[in-house]
Enzyme design. Structure first.
Site, PDB file in Angstrom:
ATOM      1  N   ARG A 246      -2.120  -6.258  -8.099  1.00 54.72           N
ATOM      2  CA  ARG A 246      -0.905  -7.045  -7.852  1.00 54.72           C
ATOM      3  C   ARG A 246      -0.716  -8.139  -8.886  1.00 54.72           C
ATOM      4  O   ARG A 246       0.374  -8.439  -9.299  1.00 54.72           O
ATOM      5  CB  ARG A 246      -0.980  -7.713  -6.468  1.00 54.72           C
ATOM      6  CG  ARG A 246      -0.884  -6.742  -5.329  1.00 54.72           C
ATOM      7  CD  ARG A 246      -1.352  -7.378  -4.053  1.00 54.72           C
ATOM      8  NE  ARG A 246      -2.736  -7.812  -4.175  1.00 54.72           N
ATOM      9  CZ  ARG A 246      -3.479  -8.241  -3.179  1.00 54.72           C
ATOM     10  NH1 ARG A 246      -2.967  -8.341  -1.982  1.00 54.72           N
ATOM     11  NH2 ARG A 246      -4.724  -8.609  -3.373  1.00 54.72           N
TER      12      ARG A 246
ATOM     13  N   SER B 271      -2.926  -7.796   3.192  1.00 55.64           N
ATOM     14  CA  SER B 271      -3.184  -7.564   4.626  1.00 55.64           C
ATOM     15  C   SER B 271      -3.649  -8.858   5.294  1.00 55.64           C
ATOM     16  O   SER B 271      -3.284  -9.141   6.437  1.00 55.64           O
ATOM     17  CB  SER B 271      -4.263  -6.496   4.809  1.00 55.64           C
ATOM     18  OG  SER B 271      -3.838  -5.269   4.288  1.00 55.64           O
TER      19      SER B 271
ATOM     20  N   HIS C 232       0.842  -1.213   0.000  1.00 53.59           N
ATOM     21  CA  HIS C 232       0.000   0.000   0.000  1.00 53.59           C
ATOM     22  C   HIS C 232       0.874   1.258   0.000  1.00 53.59           C
ATOM     23  O   HIS C 232       0.610   2.206  -0.734  1.00 53.59           O
ATOM     24  CB  HIS C 232      -0.887   0.055   1.261  1.00 53.59           C
ATOM     25  CG  HIS C 232      -1.927  -1.023   1.368  1.00 53.59           C
ATOM     26  ND1 HIS C 232      -2.045  -1.831   2.479  1.00 53.59           N
ATOM     27  CD2 HIS C 232      -2.905  -1.408   0.528  1.00 53.59           C
ATOM     28  CE1 HIS C 232      -3.060  -2.667   2.320  1.00 53.59           C
ATOM     29  NE2 HIS C 232      -3.600  -2.437   1.131  1.00 53.59           N
TER      30      HIS C 232
ATOM     31  N   LYS D 110     -15.240  -8.572   6.895  1.00 52.83           N
ATOM     32  CA  LYS D 110     -14.591  -9.438   7.889  1.00 52.83           C
ATOM     33  C   LYS D 110     -14.289  -8.551   9.100  1.00 52.83           C
ATOM     34  O   LYS D 110     -13.928  -7.402   8.940  1.00 52.83           O
ATOM     35  CB  LYS D 110     -13.275 -10.008   7.340  1.00 52.83           C
ATOM     36  CG  LYS D 110     -13.134  -9.872   5.828  1.00 52.83           C
ATOM     37  CD  LYS D 110     -12.094  -8.858   5.361  1.00 52.83           C
ATOM     38  CE  LYS D 110     -12.406  -8.248   4.018  1.00 52.83           C
ATOM     39  NZ  LYS D 110     -11.380  -7.535   3.332  1.00 52.83           N
TER      40      LYS D 110
HETATM   41  O1  PNS Z   1      -8.867  -3.057   0.780  1.00 53.60           O
HETATM   42  P1  PNS Z   1     -10.156  -3.573   0.212  1.00 53.60           P
HETATM   43  O2  PNS Z   1     -10.904  -4.334   1.279  1.00 53.60           O
HETATM   44  O3  PNS Z   1      -9.940  -4.358  -1.057  1.00 53.60           O
HETATM   45  O4  PNS Z   1     -11.023  -2.272  -0.168  1.00 53.60           O
HETATM   46  C1  PNS Z   1     -12.320  -2.418  -0.669  1.00 53.60           C
HETATM   47  C2  PNS Z   1     -13.070  -1.076  -0.727  1.00 53.60           C
HETATM   48  C3  PNS Z   1     -13.051  -0.371   0.608  1.00 53.60           C
HETATM   49  C4  PNS Z   1     -12.412  -0.186  -1.764  1.00 53.60           C
HETATM   50  C5  PNS Z   1     -14.537  -1.393  -1.171  1.00 53.60           C
HETATM   51  O5  PNS Z   1     -15.043  -2.406  -0.351  1.00 53.60           O
HETATM   52  C6  PNS Z   1     -15.459  -0.178  -1.111  1.00 53.60           C
HETATM   53  O6  PNS Z   1     -15.326   0.733  -1.878  1.00 53.60           O
HETATM   54  N1  PNS Z   1     -16.437  -0.220  -0.166  1.00 53.60           N
HETATM   55  C7  PNS Z   1     -17.387   0.850   0.000  1.00 53.60           C
HETATM   56  C8  PNS Z   1     -18.790   0.424  -0.452  1.00 53.60           C
HETATM   57  C9  PNS Z   1     -19.020   0.688  -1.945  1.00 53.60           C
HETATM   58  O7  PNS Z   1     -18.841   1.777  -2.440  1.00 53.60           O
HETATM   59  N2  PNS Z   1     -19.461  -0.367  -2.667  1.00 53.60           N
HETATM   60  C10 PNS Z   1     -19.751  -0.249  -4.096  1.00 53.60           C
HETATM   61  C11 PNS Z   1     -18.567  -0.532  -4.978  1.00 53.60           C
HETATM   62  S1  PNS Z   1     -18.263  -2.265  -5.083  1.00 53.60           S
END
Ligand code: PNS
Length: 168
Positions: free
Chosen positions: A92, A130, A19, A43
């Protein structure tokens, strides 16, 4: 030239060197990066939102172009409210692609004015996540070199504390 800001969203439970690498690369392209920490990942997180935000703030304390904020709800709503028309996501490996592609297109469907930029981390971090860092650390393995030093210390503290709770 008008300034262009980007948002770098994620669970960051915890932030890894992968990150950090993406953020450093992003800083070469964008004038300001808002690191957006998801408040309630699906989670149950190892670190609270406050802990995740404060670790990232400490890591980027000297970087004036970085802001760290927690968010919930839709990412595109948060992006609009924080005036960041670009979402950065790290890719990645090919295995990341399907989920990232779906998410980027869903976000575009919700907010056509917001663009997703994909960036690749240094090849040394392509295996890093992570989830794996959490698993290795909680099982007593070393995560040195995979996360910032400060995160190594916080992970070790967490593991020690949870052992005390299990075996008082
Ligand atoms: O690090 P991660 O868990 O891969 O991040 C995921 C994240 C936070 C980018 C994604 O879950 C997110 O944007 N959540 C907010 C809810 C949202 O906007 N959902 C619609 C798009 S799928």
């Amino acid at each position: 030239m008008p300034e262009v800001s980007a948002i770098y969203p994620g669970s960051f439970d915890p932030i890894t060197n992968g990150h950090v690498d993406i953020i450093q690369r992003g800083l070469r392209v964008f004038d300001r990066i808002v690191i957006a920490v998801l408040k309630n990942p699906k989670k149950s997180p190892l670190f609270t939102t406050k802990e995740r935000v404060s670790m990232i703030q400490e890591i980027f304390a000297r970087e004036k172009k970085v802001e760290v904020r927690a968010f919930d709800g839709l990412l595109v709503d948060f992006a609009r409210a924080s005036k960041t028309p670009v979402v950065i996501r790290g890719l990645r490996a090919i295995s990341d692609f399907e989920y990232e592609f779906q998410m980027a297109l869903m976000n575009r469907n919700l907010a056509p004015d917001i663009e997703t930029f994909f960036m690749m981390p240094n090849v040394n971090y392509t295996f890093l996540s992570s989830n794996m860092v959490r698993e290795v650390a909680t099982l007593g393995g070393s995560v040195e070199g995979l996360v910032p030093e400060l995160v190594v210390r916080r992970l070790n503290d967490k593991v020690k504390r949870s052992k005390k709770v299990q075996n008082p």
